[in-house]
Design a protein around this motif. Sequence first.
Motif, short mmCIF file in Angstrom:
data_model
loop_
_atom_site.label_atom_id
_atom_site.label_comp_id
_atom_site.label_asym_id
_atom_site.label_seq_id
_atom_site.Cartn_x
_atom_site.Cartn_y
_atom_site.Cartn_z
N ALA A 11 15.27 -20.41 -55.44
CA ALA A 11 14.12 -20.84 -54.66
C ALA A 11 12.95 -19.88 -54.75
CB ALA A 11 14.52 -21.03 -53.20
N LEU A 12 13.22 -18.60 -54.88
CA LEU A 12 12.12 -17.65 -54.94
C LEU A 12 11.36 -17.72 -56.26
CD1 LEU A 12 13.66 -14.58 -53.16
CD2 LEU A 12 12.04 -16.24 -52.26
N GLU A 13 11.92 -18.36 -57.25
CA GLU A 13 11.24 -18.51 -58.52
C GLU A 13 10.57 -19.88 -58.64
OE1 GLU A 13 10.99 -15.80 -60.20
OE2 GLU A 13 12.43 -14.83 -58.87
N THR A 14 10.76 -20.71 -57.65
CA THR A 14 10.28 -22.08 -57.67
C THR A 14 9.26 -22.28 -56.56
OG1 THR A 14 12.46 -22.79 -58.40
CG2 THR A 14 11.01 -24.49 -57.53
N ARG A 15 8.29 -23.10 -56.80
CA ARG A 15 7.36 -23.48 -55.75
C ARG A 15 8.04 -24.54 -54.90
NH1 ARG A 15 1.25 -24.10 -56.51
NH2 ARG A 15 0.62 -24.84 -54.48
N ILE A 16 8.25 -24.25 -53.65
CA ILE A 16 8.86 -25.19 -52.73
C ILE A 16 7.75 -26.05 -52.15
CG2 ILE A 16 10.17 -25.44 -50.59
CD1 ILE A 16 11.44 -22.69 -51.24
N ASN A 17 7.93 -27.36 -52.20
CA ASN A 17 6.91 -28.30 -51.77
C ASN A 17 7.59 -29.38 -50.95
OD1 ASN A 17 4.68 -29.93 -51.53
ND2 ASN A 17 4.24 -29.98 -53.72
N VAL A 18 7.31 -29.45 -49.65
CA VAL A 18 7.99 -30.38 -48.75
C VAL A 18 6.96 -31.20 -48.00
CG1 VAL A 18 9.55 -30.57 -46.78
CG2 VAL A 18 9.87 -28.72 -48.43
N ARG A 63 2.04 -31.19 -45.28
CA ARG A 63 2.86 -30.73 -46.41
C ARG A 63 3.01 -29.22 -46.29
NH1 ARG A 63 3.91 -32.85 -51.41
NH2 ARG A 63 2.48 -34.56 -51.00
N LEU A 64 4.24 -28.75 -46.53
CA LEU A 64 4.55 -27.32 -46.52
C LEU A 64 4.83 -26.88 -47.94
CD1 LEU A 64 5.43 -24.65 -45.06
CD2 LEU A 64 7.72 -25.64 -44.98
N ARG A 65 4.25 -25.75 -48.34
CA ARG A 65 4.53 -25.15 -49.64
C ARG A 65 4.87 -23.68 -49.45
NH1 ARG A 65 0.30 -28.11 -50.46
NH2 ARG A 65 -1.13 -26.37 -50.28
N LEU A 66 5.80 -23.21 -50.26
CA LEU A 66 6.15 -21.79 -50.32
C LEU A 66 6.14 -21.38 -51.78
CD1 LEU A 66 9.25 -21.84 -47.96
CD2 LEU A 66 6.97 -21.05 -47.37
N LEU A 67 5.53 -20.24 -52.07
CA LEU A 67 5.55 -19.74 -53.43
C LEU A 67 5.39 -18.22 -53.42
CD1 LEU A 67 2.08 -20.07 -54.97
CD2 LEU A 67 2.60 -21.40 -52.96
N ARG A 68 5.95 -17.60 -54.43
CA ARG A 68 5.82 -16.14 -54.56
C ARG A 68 4.46 -15.80 -55.12
NH1 ARG A 68 11.39 -13.16 -55.82
NH2 ARG A 68 10.09 -11.40 -55.29
N VAL A 69 3.87 -14.75 -54.60
CA VAL A 69 2.57 -14.27 -55.07
C VAL A 69 2.61 -12.75 -55.13
CG1 VAL A 69 1.26 -16.25 -54.17
CG2 VAL A 69 1.60 -14.24 -52.72
N ASP A 70 1.54 -12.19 -55.65
CA ASP A 70 1.39 -10.74 -55.70
C ASP A 70 2.54 -10.10 -56.47
OD1 ASP A 70 -0.12 -8.51 -55.18
OD2 ASP A 70 0.65 -8.20 -53.15
N GLY A 71 2.85 -10.69 -57.64
CA GLY A 71 3.92 -10.17 -58.48
C GLY A 71 5.30 -10.31 -57.86
N GLY A 72 5.45 -11.26 -56.93
CA GLY A 72 6.73 -11.48 -56.27
C GLY A 72 6.93 -10.66 -55.01
N ALA A 73 5.94 -9.85 -54.63
CA ALA A 73 6.08 -8.99 -53.46
C ALA A 73 5.86 -9.73 -52.15
CB ALA A 73 5.09 -7.82 -53.55
N ARG A 74 5.26 -10.91 -52.22
CA ARG A 74 4.95 -11.67 -51.02
C ARG A 74 5.36 -13.12 -51.20
NH1 ARG A 74 1.45 -9.88 -47.36
NH2 ARG A 74 0.78 -7.74 -47.59
N LEU A 75 5.68 -13.77 -50.09
CA LEU A 75 5.92 -15.20 -50.09
C LEU A 75 4.75 -15.85 -49.36
CD1 LEU A 75 8.06 -17.27 -51.00
CD2 LEU A 75 8.92 -17.22 -48.66
N ARG A 76 4.07 -16.72 -50.07
CA ARG A 76 2.91 -17.42 -49.50
C ARG A 76 3.39 -18.73 -48.87
NH1 ARG A 76 -2.88 -17.29 -50.72
NH2 ARG A 76 -3.80 -19.30 -50.18
N VAL A 77 3.04 -18.91 -47.61
CA VAL A 77 3.36 -20.11 -46.84
C VAL A 77 2.05 -20.89 -46.70
CG1 VAL A 77 4.16 -21.00 -44.62
CG2 VAL A 77 5.14 -18.88 -45.55
#
Length: 134
Positions: A7-14, A65-79
Motif C-alpha cells: 500500500a505504501l508504494e501504491t496510490r490509495i484512492n477510495v 474521495r479519499l486519496r493517500l500517497l507517499r511524497v517527499d521521497g517516501g518520508a511522508r504520507l499525503r492524505v
Amino acid sequence: MMPLRDALETRINVVLTTPTAPLARLRQWLTDVLAAIAEDALHDVLLVCSELVANAYDHARGPRRLRLLRVDGGARLRVEIDDASPDLLPTPGHSSVNSNRGRGLTLVDTLSGHRWGVHVLPGAKTVWAEVPLS
C-alpha cells in the motif's frame, strides 16, 4: 474497501459513498492496509484521515474521495480528501474546555508539521495534509 498489497508504494484512492462518515470502518481498513508503517505514524495518519473525512461530511457536499500517497521521497504520507464545496474552506476552530468540537484542524496542523492546505477547483476542493512516517 479491500486491503492493497504494498500500500505504501501504491496510490490509495477510495470513493466515499456512504450517507454518513464511515470513520470506524475507514480506520480499521487503514490499519490493515498500512500495517507496515510505524505504530506512532499509523496513529497520526488515522487521526488526520478521520478529521479530514469527518470535516468533509460535516461541512461539505459529496461526492467525496479519499486519496493517500507517499511524497517527499517516501518520508511522508499525503492524505487528500475531495468534496464538492469549493466555497466552504476549512478554518481551524477555537475550542473551549467545555466544547467537544473545534480541535480537528488544529490536530491536523500539529500532526502534519504545518504541512496542510486546500486546492480549490471549479466545483470542488481538495483538503490535504502530509504526515511524517519517521
